[in-house]
Design a protein around this motif. Structure first.
Motif, mmCIF file in Angstrom:
data_model
loop_
_atom_site.group_PDB
_atom_site.id
_atom_site.type_symbol
_atom_site.label_atom_id
_atom_site.label_comp_id
_atom_site.label_asym_id
_atom_site.label_seq_id
_atom_site.Cartn_x
_atom_site.Cartn_y
_atom_site.Cartn_z
ATOM 1 N N SER A 115 10.392 90.526 1.206
ATOM 2 C CA SER A 115 11.685 90.825 0.594
ATOM 3 C C SER A 115 12.222 92.168 1.059
ATOM 4 O O SER A 115 13.422 92.325 1.306
ATOM 5 C CB SER A 115 11.559 90.812 -0.938
ATOM 6 O OG SER A 115 11.177 89.530 -1.398
ATOM 7 N N LEU A 157 13.555 91.606 4.733
ATOM 8 C CA LEU A 157 14.797 90.840 4.822
ATOM 9 C C LEU A 157 15.968 91.617 4.224
ATOM 10 O O LEU A 157 17.051 91.695 4.820
ATOM 11 C CB LEU A 157 14.632 89.485 4.130
ATOM 12 C CG LEU A 157 14.135 88.330 5.009
ATOM 13 C CD1 LEU A 157 12.788 88.655 5.655
ATOM 14 C CD2 LEU A 157 14.017 87.051 4.202
ATOM 15 N N ALA A 158 15.741 92.214 3.051
ATOM 16 C CA ALA A 158 16.804 93.009 2.424
ATOM 17 C C ALA A 158 17.077 94.271 3.235
ATOM 18 O O ALA A 158 18.231 94.698 3.371
ATOM 19 C CB ALA A 158 16.405 93.368 0.992
ATOM 20 N N VAL A 196 19.410 93.649 6.367
ATOM 21 C CA VAL A 196 20.810 93.485 5.993
ATOM 22 C C VAL A 196 21.395 94.836 5.566
ATOM 23 O O VAL A 196 22.531 95.179 5.923
ATOM 24 C CB VAL A 196 20.953 92.456 4.857
ATOM 25 C CG1 VAL A 196 22.379 92.414 4.328
ATOM 26 C CG2 VAL A 196 20.537 91.074 5.347
ATOM 27 N N THR A 197 20.609 95.621 4.820
ATOM 28 C CA THR A 197 21.086 96.930 4.366
ATOM 29 C C THR A 197 21.349 97.864 5.540
ATOM 30 O O THR A 197 22.357 98.585 5.563
ATOM 31 C CB THR A 197 20.057 97.572 3.413
ATOM 32 O OG1 THR A 197 19.815 96.687 2.318
ATOM 33 C CG2 THR A 197 20.559 98.904 2.884
ATOM 34 N N ALA A 226 17.766 87.116 8.682
ATOM 35 C CA ALA A 226 17.417 87.177 7.260
ATOM 36 C C ALA A 226 17.456 85.777 6.642
ATOM 37 O O ALA A 226 16.540 85.381 5.912
ATOM 38 C CB ALA A 226 18.368 88.117 6.522
ATOM 39 N N TYR A 227 18.502 85.012 6.941
ATOM 40 C CA TYR A 227 18.597 83.648 6.406
ATOM 41 C C TYR A 227 17.547 82.738 7.037
ATOM 42 O O TYR A 227 16.959 81.887 6.366
ATOM 43 C CB TYR A 227 19.989 83.076 6.664
ATOM 44 C CG TYR A 227 21.072 83.712 5.834
ATOM 45 C CD1 TYR A 227 21.006 83.700 4.451
ATOM 46 C CD2 TYR A 227 22.168 84.332 6.438
ATOM 47 C CE1 TYR A 227 22.009 84.284 3.677
ATOM 48 C CE2 TYR A 227 23.168 84.927 5.676
ATOM 49 C CZ TYR A 227 23.085 84.891 4.295
ATOM 50 O OH TYR A 227 24.065 85.473 3.546
ATOM 51 N N ILE A 259 13.885 83.351 5.697
ATOM 52 C CA ILE A 259 13.681 82.953 4.297
ATOM 53 C C ILE A 259 12.895 81.657 4.203
ATOM 54 O O ILE A 259 11.929 81.533 3.452
ATOM 55 C CB ILE A 259 15.039 82.814 3.574
ATOM 56 C CG1 ILE A 259 15.552 84.181 3.144
ATOM 57 C CG2 ILE A 259 14.926 81.899 2.350
ATOM 58 C CD1 ILE A 259 16.937 84.145 2.539
ATOM 59 N N ILE A 282 19.459 89.137 -0.761
ATOM 60 C CA ILE A 282 20.142 89.565 0.463
ATOM 61 C C ILE A 282 21.609 89.878 0.177
ATOM 62 O O ILE A 282 22.155 90.893 0.626
ATOM 63 C CB ILE A 282 20.022 88.472 1.542
ATOM 64 C CG1 ILE A 282 18.580 88.397 2.050
ATOM 65 C CG2 ILE A 282 20.984 88.743 2.702
ATOM 66 C CD1 ILE A 282 18.348 87.232 2.974
ATOM 67 N N SER A 283 22.261 89.009 -0.596
ATOM 68 C CA SER A 283 23.667 89.222 -0.934
ATOM 69 C C SER A 283 23.858 90.516 -1.713
ATOM 70 O O SER A 283 24.863 91.211 -1.554
ATOM 71 C CB SER A 283 24.197 88.036 -1.753
ATOM 72 O OG SER A 283 24.118 86.829 -1.027
ATOM 73 N N MET A 321 22.455 93.252 -1.345
ATOM 74 C CA MET A 321 22.425 94.437 -0.489
ATOM 75 C C MET A 321 23.820 94.860 -0.027
ATOM 76 O O MET A 321 24.059 96.044 0.245
ATOM 77 C CB MET A 321 21.534 94.176 0.734
ATOM 78 C CG MET A 321 20.059 93.951 0.397
ATOM 79 S SD MET A 321 19.333 95.306 -0.559
ATOM 80 C CE MET A 321 19.270 94.589 -2.205
#
Length: 484
Positions: free
Chosen positions: A27, A30-31, A34-35, A133-134, A137, A153-154, A156
């Motif tokens: 997590s 992936l997060a 994106v961040t 990231a997608y 998952i 993810i969203s 972030m």
């Protein structure tokens, strides 16, 4: 690719399961990817005026965003090929290396054209990070955790909306804009090292690596460049020409995709009676509704007497609404998830209607800002409520052998819709009077036109979600039957 095996037959589906044990490490990665991409966007937006004052390039100002978006779309479209060839760990490391190389080029750029090169490289790496990231998952989590991971993810984006302008503002105030890019280098090194250490390194894809869809990539790039070029002028004729050329390229892109062996979208994505096309259409339409936020800071300053800082953070309420909606909705499953998708366009429509009613009316009364804030929050909330389940259902409607392609296509559709609708918003605002007559009168007229016309997006979204009862992808149906 196949899903990573889990140690027990019992699958926990709550937030605790997502944020504990090895899942916690996944997590964070992936997060974090994106961040890294999202914070960079907002930092650069904030420091760009300082960059222009130092090294010039005002005439190329808009191309900093244009080239970044084009490269991000290319990265997302190519992400499945990268994942097929090197596996998750090396794919993340490669994407981060590209992102870092772009930051380095920007940090040492002696002139704006050199900085544009760095922005393109940054965008390419960032596009990979978003799409990966997608894609990852489904490889590292059980299906029960997919919607929560997508919600994380969203979230972030909302956090980055608050962090980025503040961080960029500090660098701009201290007149050390180059340090903003330098600061991304050690973060990238740390992130890339963790990613390659934790994520699986090898490719586990069962299918042969697919060739590149070069004709589609050329048409996709041409379409985005055309719509972006059209959006940088205040001339409505130039705006319309850019949109028309982009539309033509998009039609040719669809035709090329239909007959191609190497594709950008998974099988069934263009079948007009299928569920996949309804899912992609809903993604595009919801994202389109959000692009009105481009002009919200301007409207708040000119019509409602807010300072640039306050107006900027009020406009961020859309992103915060997306974050809140994703977190609240991510735990739903089955029919509840489908209801969330169908509810999304309704909430976006309500938010835009509130903005249509209140934003065009000039006034600096504090109470007048309350419904405007509510409308902004509702638009983001509607997208966030639907988003985790839209993405999850794209995976479910895609054959196992094309799951990586599906992950990349989600980000490609999202970014393409963003570029296209942002240019359309510029054209509508200009035609509505933003530049002529300008001032408060022009801003009021432009706001009325913008929010009124963009109501069409969630209305069409209501139509597209009704198509979710359409024909299932025959290949996924066959796989399910075989599995039973």
């Amino acid at each position: 690719m196949s899903t990573v095996e889990h140690e027990t037959g019992e699958v926990r589906s709550g937030w605790k399961a997502l944020l504990s044990g090895r899942n916690a490490a996944y997590s964070v990665i992936l997060a974090g990817g994106v961040t890294l991409h999202a914070v960079n966007i907002y930092i650069v937006t904030t420091i760009l005026p300082s960059v222009v004052r130092d090294i010039g390039g005002l005439e190329y100002y808009a191309w900093s965003t244009t080239l970044f978006v084009v490269a991000s779309i290319l990265g997302s479209a190519l992400s499945s090929r990268l994942l097929e060839r090197v596996g998750p760990g090396r794919a993340y490391a490669s994407a981060t290396a590209l992102f870092m190389a772009g930051a380095l080029i920007c940090a040492v750029a002696p002139a704006f054209p050199v900085l544009l090169t760095g922005r393109f490289v940054q965008g390419l790496g960032g596009g990979f990070l978003l799409a990966l990231a997608y894609a990852v998952i489904r490889l590292v989590y059980p299906e029960a955790l997919w919607s929560r991971a997508i919600g994380l993810i969203s979230a972030m984006w909302g956090i980055s909306t608050l962090m980025g302008p503040a961080v960029g503002g500090v660098f701009a105030e201290l007149s050390i804009w180059r340090a903003a890019f330098w600061s991304l280098v050690p973060l990238s090194v740390i992130f890339g090292t963790i990613a390659i250490s934790v994520l699986p390194r090898g490719s586990r894809d069962e299918a042969e690596p697919s060739p590149l869809p070069l004709p589609q990539l050329v048409l996709l790039t041409a379409s985005v460049v055309a719509v972006s070029a059209g959006s940088v002028s205040a001339n409505p004729l130039w705006n319309a020409t850019g949109l028309a050329v982009a539309g033509l390229m998009a039609v040719l892109l669809v035709r090329a995709e239909r007959g191609a062996r190497a594709r950008l979208l998974p099988k069934g994505a263009l079948d007009t009676d299928g569920r996949l096309v309804a899912l992609y259409a809903t993604i595009a339409l919801l994202v389109t509704g959000m692009q009105t936020d481009i002009f919200v800071p301007y409207f708040l300053q000119v019509l409602h007497g807010q300072s640039p800082l306050i107006a900027g953070y009020l406009a961020a309420l859309m992103a915060m609404g997306w974050t809140l909606g994703s977190m609240l909705s991510a735990g739903r499953a089955g029919e509840a998830g489908t209801r969330a998708i169908r509810t999304g366009p309704v909430i976006v429509l309500a938010g835009l209607a509130v903005l249509l009613f209140f934003v065009p009316v000039p006034g600096s009364v504090r109470l007048q800002l309350i419904p405007i804030c509510a409308g902004l929050l509702l638009v983001g909330l509607g997208i966030g409520v639907a988003w985790p389940h839209l993405v999850t259902n794209v995976f479910k409607e895609t054959p196992v052998s094309e799951q990586g392609l599906a992950a990349g296509s989600i980000t490609t559709v999202q970014l393409y819709a963003t570029a296209f609708s942002a240019a359309a918003a510029g054209m509508v605002a200009n035609l509505g009077g933003l530049s002529e007559p300008g001032g408060a009168e022009g801003a009021s007229s432009a706001a009325l036109s913008l929010f009124g016309i963009f109501l069409v997006a969630p209305v069409l979204g209501l139509v597209s979600v009704r198509r979710l009862g359409g024909r299932r992808n025959p290949e996924t149906v066959a796989e399910a039957a075989f599995g039973d």
